[in-house]
Design a protein around this motif. Structure first.
Motif, PDB file in Angstrom:
ATOM      1  N   GLU A  87      43.472  44.997  27.158  1.00 39.23           N
ATOM      2  CA  GLU A  87      43.821  43.601  27.389  1.00 39.23           C
ATOM      3  C   GLU A  87      42.905  42.652  26.618  1.00 39.23           C
ATOM      4  O   GLU A  87      43.333  41.601  26.155  1.00 39.23           O
ATOM      5  CB  GLU A  87      43.732  43.275  28.884  1.00 39.23           C
ATOM      6  N   GLU A 124      54.370  45.693  35.974  1.00 43.10           N
ATOM      7  CA  GLU A 124      53.083  45.297  35.394  1.00 43.10           C
ATOM      8  C   GLU A 124      52.491  46.418  34.550  1.00 43.10           C
ATOM      9  O   GLU A 124      51.820  46.153  33.548  1.00 43.10           O
ATOM     10  CB  GLU A 124      52.113  44.879  36.491  1.00 43.10           C
ATOM     11  N   ASN A 127      54.103  45.863  31.395  1.00 41.63           N
ATOM     12  CA  ASN A 127      53.605  44.614  30.797  1.00 41.63           C
ATOM     13  C   ASN A 127      52.285  44.840  30.071  1.00 41.63           C
ATOM     14  O   ASN A 127      52.027  44.259  29.005  1.00 41.63           O
ATOM     15  CB  ASN A 127      53.419  43.549  31.882  1.00 41.63           C
ATOM     16  N   ILE A 128      51.424  45.664  30.655  1.00 38.76           N
ATOM     17  CA  ILE A 128      50.136  45.968  30.020  1.00 38.76           C
ATOM     18  C   ILE A 128      50.372  46.606  28.656  1.00 38.76           C
ATOM     19  O   ILE A 128      49.729  46.251  27.657  1.00 38.76           O
ATOM     20  CB  ILE A 128      49.304  46.877  30.941  1.00 38.76           C
ATOM     21  N   ARG A 131      51.829  43.866  26.218  1.00 41.18           N
ATOM     22  CA  ARG A 131      50.839  42.918  25.697  1.00 41.18           C
ATOM     23  C   ARG A 131      50.051  43.548  24.545  1.00 41.18           C
ATOM     24  O   ARG A 131      49.761  42.894  23.538  1.00 41.18           O
ATOM     25  CB  ARG A 131      49.910  42.453  26.816  1.00 41.18           C
ATOM     26  N   TYR A 132      49.720  44.810  24.700  1.00 37.53           N
ATOM     27  CA  TYR A 132      49.045  45.536  23.615  1.00 37.53           C
ATOM     28  C   TYR A 132      49.955  45.619  22.389  1.00 37.53           C
ATOM     29  O   TYR A 132      49.525  45.368  21.257  1.00 37.53           O
ATOM     30  CB  TYR A 132      48.665  46.932  24.102  1.00 37.53           C
ATOM     31  N   LEU A 134      52.461  43.727  21.431  1.00 36.52           N
ATOM     32  CA  LEU A 134      52.673  42.453  20.757  1.00 36.52           C
ATOM     33  C   LEU A 134      51.449  42.070  19.938  1.00 36.52           C
ATOM     34  O   LEU A 134      51.575  41.510  18.839  1.00 36.52           O
ATOM     35  CB  LEU A 134      53.004  41.360  21.776  1.00 36.52           C
ATOM     36  N   LYS A 135      50.238  42.360  20.444  1.00 36.07           N
ATOM     37  CA  LYS A 135      49.032  42.104  19.664  1.00 36.07           C
ATOM     38  C   LYS A 135      48.978  42.978  18.419  1.00 36.07           C
ATOM     39  O   LYS A 135      48.377  42.607  17.412  1.00 36.07           O
ATOM     40  CB  LYS A 135      47.782  42.337  20.524  1.00 36.07           C
ATOM     41  N   ARG A 232      60.994  41.324  20.022  1.00 33.81           N
ATOM     42  CA  ARG A 232      59.766  40.568  20.226  1.00 33.81           C
ATOM     43  C   ARG A 232      60.062  39.102  20.585  1.00 33.81           C
ATOM     44  O   ARG A 232      59.478  38.544  21.515  1.00 33.81           O
ATOM     45  CB  ARG A 232      58.913  40.629  18.954  1.00 33.81           C
ATOM     46  N   GLU A 236      58.906  36.776  23.837  1.00 35.27           N
ATOM     47  CA  GLU A 236      58.181  35.514  23.674  1.00 35.27           C
ATOM     48  C   GLU A 236      58.947  34.353  24.287  1.00 35.27           C
ATOM     49  O   GLU A 236      58.349  33.419  24.829  1.00 35.27           O
ATOM     50  CB  GLU A 236      57.915  35.269  22.189  1.00 35.27           C
ATOM     51  N   MET A 240      57.802  38.459  30.300  1.00 33.48           N
ATOM     52  CA  MET A 240      57.838  39.893  30.542  1.00 33.48           C
ATOM     53  C   MET A 240      58.433  40.196  31.917  1.00 33.48           C
ATOM     54  O   MET A 240      59.018  39.321  32.569  1.00 33.48           O
ATOM     55  CB  MET A 240      56.430  40.472  30.412  1.00 33.48           C
TER      56      MET A 240
END
Length: 356
Positions: A87, A124, A127-128, A131-132, A134-135, A232, A236, A240
């Motif tokens: 994260e 969740e 989601n974790i 988030r990774y 998308l980065k 993606r 955005e 999520m």
């Protein structure tokens, strides 16, 4: 396509290493040339992580009733993060590590494991991983249940269809039963809030459903969260998965929010995967019953129109309780009542997009 979009495949594991490595083994053979693998472990208390790492090193054989035995030739390079590391990691550092661990850009011979310190539930946990992803500059995210086995060309077909139509926000494959590989388990479906039912295509033949499709793309209110390809831009725009759900119903909510934002939900009948039924939730059956009914109430509160919601309050208990009595599942009635009541009073934090 000259360049295939980057897809991050996210697999959630919870005390299910045998299913997870069978899923990984089927992914080893897919034709899609540009993907990365992420396993998010939801605080497993068995030896899942050790077993998955042993498989990645080529030290653990795969036993599968659904496909020809395949012994991995080249090992996967495994990078492990704690949830906090995944994260908090900076984008530049993340890219540097990914580049260092990838032996070449086309081999897809790498695996990221994110180790959660607690069980965050299905939404969740995913989601974790998202988030990774998308980065790490994902163009698409594929959520894939660990208790699935995939067709070699499934991802190629899904990305091809999604990339050719900007209106598609979510696309899923035809899903067949693992133990009955020619029988449809899910091929999208429609939601009836009047009675609180998800009307799918389980047990139907290809001929019965393909007449409603255009170029074998079947419009739907939802596709199963067992295999869920999302762009993606859609993540955005819409956000999520809603962690409120924990398990069950989060895929319905997400699809309704996405379609409310103007995107199409479709099932691609050109490709398929095979899914075992309720492997994780069968380990905690009573808990699963509670969340199933609680989350139907939450979805109705969030998405049903007023007349539908009033009908739901009257018909959903009248539909469920007699069914439990008939099945002599007397203990489940308590879970139904608790779930129904808690669903009415659970705080809803995410406001849905208007239904169209």
């Amino acid at each position: 396509m000259v360049e295939w979009p980057k897809v991050f495949i996210i697999i959630l594991n919870w005390n299910g290493w045998e299913d997870t490595i069978e899923c990984l083994d089927s992914l080893h053979d897919i034709s899609y040339p540009n993907y990365d693998l992420i396993i998010v472990d939801n605080d497993s208390h068995d030896d899942s992580l050790a077993r998955i790492r042993a498989y990645a090193r080529g030290e653990l054989a795969v036993e599968s009733a659904s496909r020809i035995f395949n012994c991995r030739i080249e090992p996967l390079h495994v990078t492990t993060y704690t949830r906090r590391e995944a994260e908090d990691i900076h984008v530049a550092t993340l890219h540097k590590k990914l580049a260092a661990h990838s032996r070449n850009e086309t081999s897809n011979a790498s695996l990221v494991i994110i180790q959660n310190e607690q069980n965050f539930g299905y939404p969740e946990g995913n989601n974790i991983g998202m988030r990774y992803a998308l980065k790490a500059s994902a163009d698409y995210v594929l959520l894939l249940n660990n208790d699935t086995v995939v067709d070699k060309h499934f991802l190629t077909e899904l990305v091809r269809a999604a990339d050719n139509d900007a209106s598609i926000g979510v696309i899923g494959p035809k899903i067949c039963f693992y133990d009955a590989p020619n029988t449809i388990q899910s091929a999208g479906g429609h939601i009836d809030f009047w009675r609180g039912r998800a009307i799918g295509n389980a047990g139907k033949s290809d001929d019965e459903i393909k007449r409603f499709a255009v170029d074998k793309l079947l419009p739907a209110d939802f596709v199963s969260g067992s295999c869920f390809l999302i762009k993606r831009k859609v993540i955005e725009d819409v956000g999520m998965l809603d962690p409120t759900y924990f398990c069950y119903g989060e895929d319905l909510d997400w699809c309704l929010r996405i379609s409310g934002a103007g995107y199409r939900i479709v099932c691609d009948l050109n490709t398929q995967i095979w899914h075992k039924s309720n492997v994780s939730t069968s380990k905690v059956k009573q808990c699963a019953e509670y969340y199933f009914h609680r989350n139907w109430v939450i979805n109705a509160r969030k998405h049903a129109r007023i007349p539908e919601f009033v009908s739901f309050l009257l018909l959903y208990p009248a539909y469920c309780i007699p069914g439990l009595l008939k099945a002599r599942q007397f203990g489940h009635i308590r879970n139904f009542v608790l779930g129904f009541i808690d669903g009415l009073f659970t705080k809803i934090t995410a406001q849905p997009a208007p239904r169209r």
